[in-house]
Write an enzyme that holds these catalytic residues in place. Structure first.
Site, mmCIF file in Angstrom:
data_model
loop_
_atom_site.group_PDB
_atom_site.id
_atom_site.type_symbol
_atom_site.label_atom_id
_atom_site.label_comp_id
_atom_site.label_asym_id
_atom_site.label_seq_id
_atom_site.Cartn_x
_atom_site.Cartn_y
_atom_site.Cartn_z
ATOM 1 N N GLY A 25 0.925 -1.287 -0.020
ATOM 2 C CA GLY A 25 -0.021 -0.078 -0.018
ATOM 3 C C GLY A 25 0.839 1.244 0.211
ATOM 4 N N ARG A 26 0.446 2.139 0.165
ATOM 5 C CA ARG A 26 0.928 3.702 0.152
ATOM 6 C C ARG A 26 1.991 3.686 1.283
ATOM 7 N NH1 ARG A 26 -0.460 8.482 -0.899
ATOM 8 N NH2 ARG A 26 -1.562 8.538 1.134
ATOM 9 N N PHE A 27 1.644 3.460 2.474
ATOM 10 C CA PHE A 27 2.466 3.428 3.638
ATOM 11 C C PHE A 27 3.212 2.182 4.456
ATOM 12 C CE2 PHE A 27 -0.807 6.804 4.031
ATOM 13 C CZ PHE A 27 -0.153 7.902 3.876
ATOM 14 N N ASP A 140 -15.332 5.975 0.227
ATOM 15 C CA ASP A 140 -14.406 5.724 -0.790
ATOM 16 C C ASP A 140 -14.681 4.094 -1.200
ATOM 17 O OD1 ASP A 140 -12.393 5.970 -2.794
ATOM 18 O OD2 ASP A 140 -10.837 5.669 -1.224
HETATM 19 P P1 ATP Z 1 -3.574 2.217 0.896
HETATM 20 O O1 ATP Z 1 -2.254 2.620 1.599
HETATM 21 O O2 ATP Z 1 -3.945 3.656 0.314
HETATM 22 O O3 ATP Z 1 -4.538 1.967 1.583
HETATM 23 P P2 ATP Z 1 -3.773 0.036 -0.838
HETATM 24 O O4 ATP Z 1 -5.191 -0.316 -0.764
HETATM 25 O O5 ATP Z 1 -3.117 -0.126 -2.289
HETATM 26 O O6 ATP Z 1 -3.156 1.521 -0.460
HETATM 27 P P3 ATP Z 1 -3.384 -1.566 1.402
HETATM 28 O O7 ATP Z 1 -4.813 -1.473 1.896
HETATM 29 O O8 ATP Z 1 -2.127 -1.579 2.429
HETATM 30 O O9 ATP Z 1 -2.895 -0.987 -0.133
HETATM 31 O O10 ATP Z 1 -3.207 -2.963 0.710
HETATM 32 C C1 ATP Z 1 -2.284 -3.560 -0.026
HETATM 33 C C2 ATP Z 1 -2.998 -4.823 -0.745
HETATM 34 O O11 ATP Z 1 -2.782 -5.841 0.422
HETATM 35 C C3 ATP Z 1 -4.192 -4.735 -1.249
HETATM 36 O O12 ATP Z 1 -4.181 -4.226 -2.428
HETATM 37 C C4 ATP Z 1 -4.478 -6.319 -1.066
HETATM 38 O O13 ATP Z 1 -4.214 -6.991 -2.240
HETATM 39 C C5 ATP Z 1 -3.895 -6.764 0.250
HETATM 40 N N1 ATP Z 1 -4.686 -6.777 1.438
HETATM 41 C C6 ATP Z 1 -4.692 -5.649 2.082
HETATM 42 N N2 ATP Z 1 -5.516 -6.156 3.280
HETATM 43 C C7 ATP Z 1 -5.751 -7.274 3.048
HETATM 44 C C8 ATP Z 1 -6.679 -8.252 3.875
HETATM 45 N N3 ATP Z 1 -7.254 -7.924 4.983
HETATM 46 N N4 ATP Z 1 -6.760 -9.628 3.410
HETATM 47 C C9 ATP Z 1 -5.991 -10.128 2.147
HETATM 48 N N5 ATP Z 1 -5.430 -9.080 1.502
HETATM 49 C C10 ATP Z 1 -5.420 -7.916 1.786
#
Ligand code: ATP
Ligand code: MG
Length: 278
Positions: A25-27, A140
């Site tokens: 993700g972003r962070f 969102d």
């Molecule tokens: P942001 O930091 O803006 O939220 P993002 O949505 O791209 O960015 P994350 O929410 O950190 O990133 O998640 C990164 C990736 O990890 C997701 O795109 C997903 O594929 C996976 N992921 C996140 N949470 C879960 C979860 N609870 N179960 C399974 N996979 C997950």
């Protein structure tokens, strides 16, 4: 397998066997993990505190939102069991969504059948209605922020994050743009009904396979905004009348005219789709 973890018990990454990365993700990064010597599987979102702190006010907001998220319990909302800070990391212990991102499923299948769409939409509506009872507006809703659980049920994820993490990056920006409600485009005060509008956009994207208000890239955001504010939706011929009626009852320009989330399961199209034999 126990279905929860006792809050406050785990305060270090040493408590886990860390498995494969699930995404970035972003962070920070998200990993599949297992609590040491148990069969409890979860997703660990490991955030870089320094990076969060470099964004103004982000850490305070992150902590406040984490508090909210931790209090939520609903089958259609990604559960946060707990979180802790260790060294320069903030670690969120999340329910593992075994079937990954809705976005990927949708791109794979191009579009969903009306029956599948109705099931997903009902589940998102149920999760959203729950968040609204807690006075949380997701803000969102889009396929990128929805996950699928082990039994294929929708799990709303990433709520609240949008508040402190301004959406950057092309896809996010485009995606978010066309999920914006008219009142947001116009800069008017907005409330829970923005999620209902987004549910309508989502229903369209599930059934049609693309967003309702997309416009040529060259035209820029203004055309998308204009289409949103005129509720300029066009349906391909394969969309049933019931589905059109359903989508349009959510995509109402005036927030107060949008179908309340509680009525979603009773809409005739939903009822018809959900009673179809499997
Ligand atoms: P942001 O930091 O803006 O939220 P993002 O949505 O791209 O960015 P994350 O929410 O950190 O990133 O998640 C990164 C990736 O990890 C997701 O795109 C997903 O594929 C996976 N992921 C996140 N949470 C879960 C979860 N609870 N179960 C399974 N996979 C997950
Ligand atoms: Mg995210």
């Amino acid at each position: 397998m126990a279905d929860t973890l006792e809050p406050g018990r785990i305060t270090s990454l040493r408590a886990f066997d860390i498995g494969r990365p699930l995404g970035k993700g972003r962070f920070g990064k998200v990993y599949l993990a297992r609590v040491n010597s148990t069969d409890f599987i979860l997703a660990l979102k490991v955030l870089d505190r320094e990076e969060i702190m470099s964004t103004p006010r982000a850490e305070t907001q992150a902590l406040r939102e984490i508090e909210v998220m931790r209090s939520l319990r609903h089958p259609n909302v990604v559960r946060m069991y707990d979180f802790f800070a260790e060294d320069d990391r903030l670690v969120l212990m999340l329910e593992y969504a075994a079937h990954g991102e809705m976005f990927i499923q949708l791109r794979k299948r191009k579009r969903f059948s009306e029956r599948r769409s109705a099931k997903y939409i009902c589940e998102v509506a149920d999760g959203l209605a729950y968040l609204h009872t807690k006075d949380i507006i997701h803000r969102d809703i889009k396929p990128e922020n929805l996950f699928l659980g082990l039994d294929g049920q929708v799990k709303i994820g990433d709520f609240g994050w949008s508040v402190h993490s301004p959406t950057e990056g092309q896809r996010t920006l485009c995606g978010t743009l066309s999920y914006l409600s008219p009142e947001m485009v116009l800069g008017l005060p907005h409330g829970k009904a923005i999620d209902i509008w987004a549910l309508g956009v989502l229903a369209y994207e599930f059934i049609v396979g693309k967003e309702p208000f997309e416009a040529d890239d060259s035209a820029g955001p203004r055309l998308v905004h204009k289409r949103i504010c005129n509720c300029d939706v066009q349906f391909p011929s394969f969309v049933s009348d019931g589905a059109k009626d359903f989508i349009l009852s959510l995509l109402q320009l005036k927030p107060e005219d949008r179908m309340p989330l509680e009525q979603v399961p009773e809409h005739p199209w939903i009822v018809a789709m959900r009673s179809k034999s499997r």
